[in-house]
Design a protein around this motif. Structure first.
Motif, mmCIF file in Angstrom:
data_model
loop_
_atom_site.group_PDB
_atom_site.id
_atom_site.type_symbol
_atom_site.label_atom_id
_atom_site.label_comp_id
_atom_site.label_asym_id
_atom_site.label_seq_id
_atom_site.Cartn_x
_atom_site.Cartn_y
_atom_site.Cartn_z
ATOM 1 N N ASP A 84 28.359 38.759 -22.686
ATOM 2 C CA ASP A 84 27.447 37.627 -22.515
ATOM 3 C C ASP A 84 26.178 37.828 -23.339
ATOM 4 O OD1 ASP A 84 26.512 35.176 -21.021
ATOM 5 O OD2 ASP A 84 24.973 36.610 -20.396
ATOM 6 N N LEU A 85 25.628 39.029 -23.302
ATOM 7 C CA LEU A 85 24.434 39.335 -24.093
ATOM 8 C C LEU A 85 24.735 39.257 -25.576
ATOM 9 C CD1 LEU A 85 21.505 40.294 -24.315
ATOM 10 C CD2 LEU A 85 22.351 42.652 -24.114
ATOM 11 N N ARG A 86 25.883 39.779 -25.972
ATOM 12 C CA ARG A 86 26.266 39.787 -27.396
ATOM 13 C C ARG A 86 26.351 38.368 -27.948
ATOM 14 N NH1 ARG A 86 26.894 41.324 -32.292
ATOM 15 N NH2 ARG A 86 28.883 41.005 -33.298
ATOM 16 N N LEU A 87 27.040 37.474 -27.237
ATOM 17 C CA LEU A 87 27.189 36.111 -27.730
ATOM 18 C C LEU A 87 25.895 35.320 -27.603
ATOM 19 C CD1 LEU A 87 30.805 35.194 -26.582
ATOM 20 C CD2 LEU A 87 30.011 35.870 -28.848
ATOM 21 N N SER A 88 25.065 35.692 -26.664
ATOM 22 C CA SER A 88 23.755 35.044 -26.557
ATOM 23 C C SER A 88 22.923 35.313 -27.803
ATOM 24 C CB SER A 88 23.017 35.536 -25.312
ATOM 25 O OG SER A 88 23.674 35.119 -24.136
ATOM 26 N N THR A 89 23.015 36.534 -28.323
ATOM 27 C CA THR A 89 22.265 36.865 -29.545
ATOM 28 C C THR A 89 22.807 36.108 -30.754
ATOM 29 O OG1 THR A 89 23.657 38.785 -30.088
ATOM 30 C CG2 THR A 89 21.771 39.174 -28.638
ATOM 31 N N LEU A 90 24.079 35.687 -30.690
ATOM 32 C CA LEU A 90 24.682 34.917 -31.773
ATOM 33 C C LEU A 90 24.600 33.416 -31.515
ATOM 34 C CD1 LEU A 90 27.867 37.109 -32.381
ATOM 35 C CD2 LEU A 90 25.833 36.982 -33.829
ATOM 36 N N ARG A 103 33.548 30.378 -23.972
ATOM 37 C CA ARG A 103 34.525 29.711 -23.112
ATOM 38 C C ARG A 103 35.561 30.772 -22.769
ATOM 39 N NH1 ARG A 103 36.829 24.544 -21.968
ATOM 40 N NH2 ARG A 103 35.384 23.443 -23.360
ATOM 41 N N PRO A 104 35.409 31.485 -21.674
ATOM 42 C CA PRO A 104 36.265 32.653 -21.409
ATOM 43 C C PRO A 104 37.731 32.278 -21.259
ATOM 44 C CG PRO A 104 35.019 32.059 -19.453
ATOM 45 C CD PRO A 104 34.463 31.238 -20.577
ATOM 46 N N HIS A 105 38.578 33.144 -21.795
ATOM 47 C CA HIS A 105 40.017 32.960 -21.641
ATOM 48 C C HIS A 105 40.434 33.709 -20.372
ATOM 49 C CE1 HIS A 105 44.050 31.991 -22.374
ATOM 50 N NE2 HIS A 105 43.988 31.891 -23.696
ATOM 51 N N LEU A 106 40.811 32.945 -19.356
ATOM 52 C CA LEU A 106 41.085 33.535 -18.051
ATOM 53 C C LEU A 106 42.533 33.955 -17.882
ATOM 54 C CD1 LEU A 106 38.848 31.223 -15.845
ATOM 55 C CD2 LEU A 106 38.278 33.383 -16.964
ATOM 56 N N LYS A 107 43.312 33.963 -18.997
ATOM 57 C CA LYS A 107 44.694 34.431 -18.908
ATOM 58 C C LYS A 107 44.753 35.922 -18.566
ATOM 59 C CE LYS A 107 45.411 35.994 -23.648
ATOM 60 N NZ LYS A 107 46.331 36.045 -24.775
ATOM 61 N N THR A 108 43.680 36.649 -18.842
ATOM 62 C CA THR A 108 43.666 38.084 -18.540
ATOM 63 C C THR A 108 43.470 38.325 -17.060
ATOM 64 O OG1 THR A 108 42.788 38.623 -20.729
ATOM 65 C CG2 THR A 108 42.530 40.286 -19.007
ATOM 66 N N CYS A 109 42.422 37.764 -16.507
ATOM 67 C CA CYS A 109 42.110 38.051 -15.096
ATOM 68 C C CYS A 109 42.882 37.161 -14.146
ATOM 69 C CB CYS A 109 40.610 37.921 -14.844
ATOM 70 S SG CYS A 109 39.957 36.231 -14.975
ATOM 71 N N LYS A 110 43.093 35.885 -14.497
ATOM 72 C CA LYS A 110 43.782 34.919 -13.623
ATOM 73 C C LYS A 110 43.238 34.969 -12.192
ATOM 74 C CE LYS A 110 48.200 35.286 -16.177
ATOM 75 N NZ LYS A 110 48.569 33.948 -16.639
ATOM 76 N N SER A 111 41.934 35.123 -12.056
ATOM 77 C CA SER A 111 41.324 35.316 -10.745
ATOM 78 C C SER A 111 40.025 34.538 -10.641
ATOM 79 C CB SER A 111 41.047 36.807 -10.503
ATOM 80 O OG SER A 111 40.234 36.997 -9.357
ATOM 81 N N ARG A 116 37.815 35.012 -8.387
ATOM 82 C CA ARG A 116 36.755 35.952 -8.014
ATOM 83 C C ARG A 116 36.175 36.649 -9.240
ATOM 84 N NH1 ARG A 116 36.624 37.598 -2.704
ATOM 85 N NH2 ARG A 116 34.641 38.554 -3.314
ATOM 86 N N VAL A 117 37.003 36.915 -10.231
ATOM 87 C CA VAL A 117 36.487 37.460 -11.487
ATOM 88 C C VAL A 117 35.712 36.380 -12.228
ATOM 89 C CG1 VAL A 117 37.070 38.434 -13.736
ATOM 90 C CG2 VAL A 117 38.311 39.189 -11.700
ATOM 91 N N ALA A 118 36.268 35.180 -12.272
ATOM 92 C CA ALA A 118 35.638 34.089 -13.018
ATOM 93 C C ALA A 118 34.237 33.785 -12.515
ATOM 94 C CB ALA A 118 36.512 32.839 -12.939
ATOM 95 N N GLU A 119 34.018 33.876 -11.223
ATOM 96 C CA GLU A 119 32.708 33.520 -10.680
ATOM 97 C C GLU A 119 31.613 34.493 -11.092
ATOM 98 O OE1 GLU A 119 32.933 35.565 -6.203
ATOM 99 O OE2 GLU A 119 33.510 33.461 -6.473
ATOM 100 N N LEU A 120 31.999 35.645 -11.652
ATOM 101 C CA LEU A 120 31.021 36.623 -12.132
ATOM 102 C C LEU A 120 30.576 36.356 -13.566
ATOM 103 C CD1 LEU A 120 32.706 39.878 -10.743
ATOM 104 C CD2 LEU A 120 30.733 38.674 -9.775
ATOM 105 N N ILE A 121 31.255 35.435 -14.265
ATOM 106 C CA ILE A 121 30.964 35.167 -15.673
ATOM 107 C C ILE A 121 29.839 34.143 -15.780
ATOM 108 C CG2 ILE A 121 31.904 34.325 -17.852
ATOM 109 C CD1 ILE A 121 34.665 35.242 -16.872
ATOM 110 N N PRO A 122 28.729 34.480 -16.417
ATOM 111 C CA PRO A 122 27.587 33.554 -16.504
ATOM 112 C C PRO A 122 27.948 32.250 -17.213
ATOM 113 C CG PRO A 122 26.924 35.788 -17.138
ATOM 114 C CD PRO A 122 28.422 35.786 -17.031
ATOM 115 N N ASN A 123 27.395 31.150 -16.718
ATOM 116 C CA ASN A 123 27.495 29.826 -17.351
ATOM 117 C C ASN A 123 28.919 29.312 -17.478
ATOM 118 O OD1 ASN A 123 24.625 29.837 -17.897
ATOM 119 N ND2 ASN A 123 25.065 31.235 -19.588
#
Length: 379
Positions: free
Chosen positions: A26-32, A37-45, A47-54
């Motif tokens: 998140d910090l890395r892409l903020s600097t850019l 737009r996270p790809h949730l095919k990895t976590c499929k959760s 509860r994980v998604a709700e931790l991702i900012p914005n």
């Protein structure tokens, strides 16, 4: 339950490492100045998604309609289905739209575009579409200079049931890079490819508001994302041994592991046999380990989570994994039957798909199981 009560093989997720991985990108892409737009095919959760900012603001990416339904049920409405659309699935897409989802589709042929347009009339729907651009020759999509790109864009723009929304690429070639410089070059190659395609569409007087690119390796090493409107990455939330081999993360950053038990000794082969085989670990050989050999996971101490020098899962059968001791200074007697390990997977996405959910660990030694989070598996 306590850590010691877990049945094996089972999927473990260290919450502190998970959050650190999420915040780092998140910090890395903020600097850019580029939204993720996270790809949730990895976590499929959820509860994980709700931790991702914005995430609600930026939208999500999925790879199956099962995921789309699951995340819609959990409050995510802006959904990019990042697999070329099959016409038979458009009825399900319309159902998701009727339930409140804003679904974006991808395609890379005029034939597919015509099928979508025809179905839109039959279903009385409007389908926003992205044209997939091939930036590295590794998978689907059209080369950025292909004349078909403008032809498809014009067709989508002309139809009442389709919307020409933009272009999309995925730098799968980044997984084959050998050095950090190659990763940087691959990130720039993707950026140039997709922005070139987008500009060709705009030069033809057609709309192209979305320029969607990305992968975890290139997200980590891109020098600039000028012209890219959103970036996609998925495995970064967990990391894995392929990312470690690429230099994207350190071994200690990997948040996902499989708890397994030694169930036998193969004395003639000097190997430990564990109850995590190809179904539990996947058969993805990933990249060669630091010994220059292929493997199916890094073997770690179950309590500390730290790698045990020289120990790798060297082969797998369906329900059995084998750990050779030949490259270590350890003997079979050091690991009696009943000994447990954590295995760091080569490919987190495939490995996690074998399990219904995650046992969430704190960062104590020994760890405690503090929660259980479900996953959305299937198509």
């Amino acid at each position: 339950m306590s850590f010691g009560e877990l049945s094996t093989p089972t999927l473990l997720l260290e919450k502190t490492k998970l959050i650190a991985n999420i915040n780092k990108l998140d910090l890395r892409l903020s600097t850019l100045s580029t939204p993720l737009r996270p790809h949730l095919k990895t976590c499929k959760s959820a509860r994980v998604a709700e931790l991702i900012p914005n995430i609600t603001q930026n939208g999500i990416t999925v790879s199956t309609l099962h995921e789309a339904r699951y995340f819609l049920d959990n409050g995510h409405t802006d959904i990019l289905y990042a697999v070329s659309i099959a016409p038979q699935k458009l009825t399900q897409i319309k159902q998701l739209q009727d339930q409140g989802a804003s679904m974006t589709l991808i395609l890379d042929t005029l034939e597919a575009a015509k099928m979508v347009a025809q179905s839109s009339e039959e279903l009385q729907a409007v389908f926003p579409c992205l044209i997939e651009i091939d930036c590295d020759g590794k998978r689907a999509g059209l080369p950025p200079q292909a004349p078909e790109i403008v032809e498809i864009a014009a067709f989508l723009n002309e139809q009442s049931g389709t919307q020409m929304k933009g272009v999309l690429s995925h730098s799968g070639g980044s997984y084959y890079c050998q050095t950090i410089q190659e990763l940087q070059e691959m990130a720039e190659q993707e950026r140039i490819s997709i922005t070139t395609a987008a500009q060709r569409i705009r030069n033809a007087g057609l709309p192209c508001p979305v320029v969607s690119a990305g992968s975890t390796p290139t997200a980590t090493y891109a020098a600039t994302l000028e012209g890219v409107t959103e970036y996609r990455a998925g495995v970064y939330v967990f990391q894995d041994m392929v990312m470690e081999a690429l230099g994207v993360c350190q071994t200690n950053d990997i948040a996902l592991s499989i708890l397994t038990t030694v169930i036998s000794h193969n004395k003639s082969g000097n190997r430990l046999i564990i109850d995590a085989g190809s179904l539990a670990l996947s058969t993805d050989p990933g990249k060669k380990n630091r010994l220059g050999e292929p493997h199916y996971g890094c073997v770690c101490d179950a309590t500390t989570g730290q790698p045990i020098d020289g120990l790798w899962v060297t082969s797998t059968n369906q329900e059995h994994g084998l750990i050779s001791l030949d490259n270590s200074n350890r003997s079979l007697t050091d690991f009696p039957i009943g000994t447990q390990f954590r295995i760091l997977p080569n490919h987190a996405c495939i490995t996690a798909a074998a399990y219904p959910g995650y046992h969430i660990l704190d960062d104590q030694v020994p760890p405690a199981v503090i929660d259980y989070w479900d996953r959305s598996n299937g198509w």
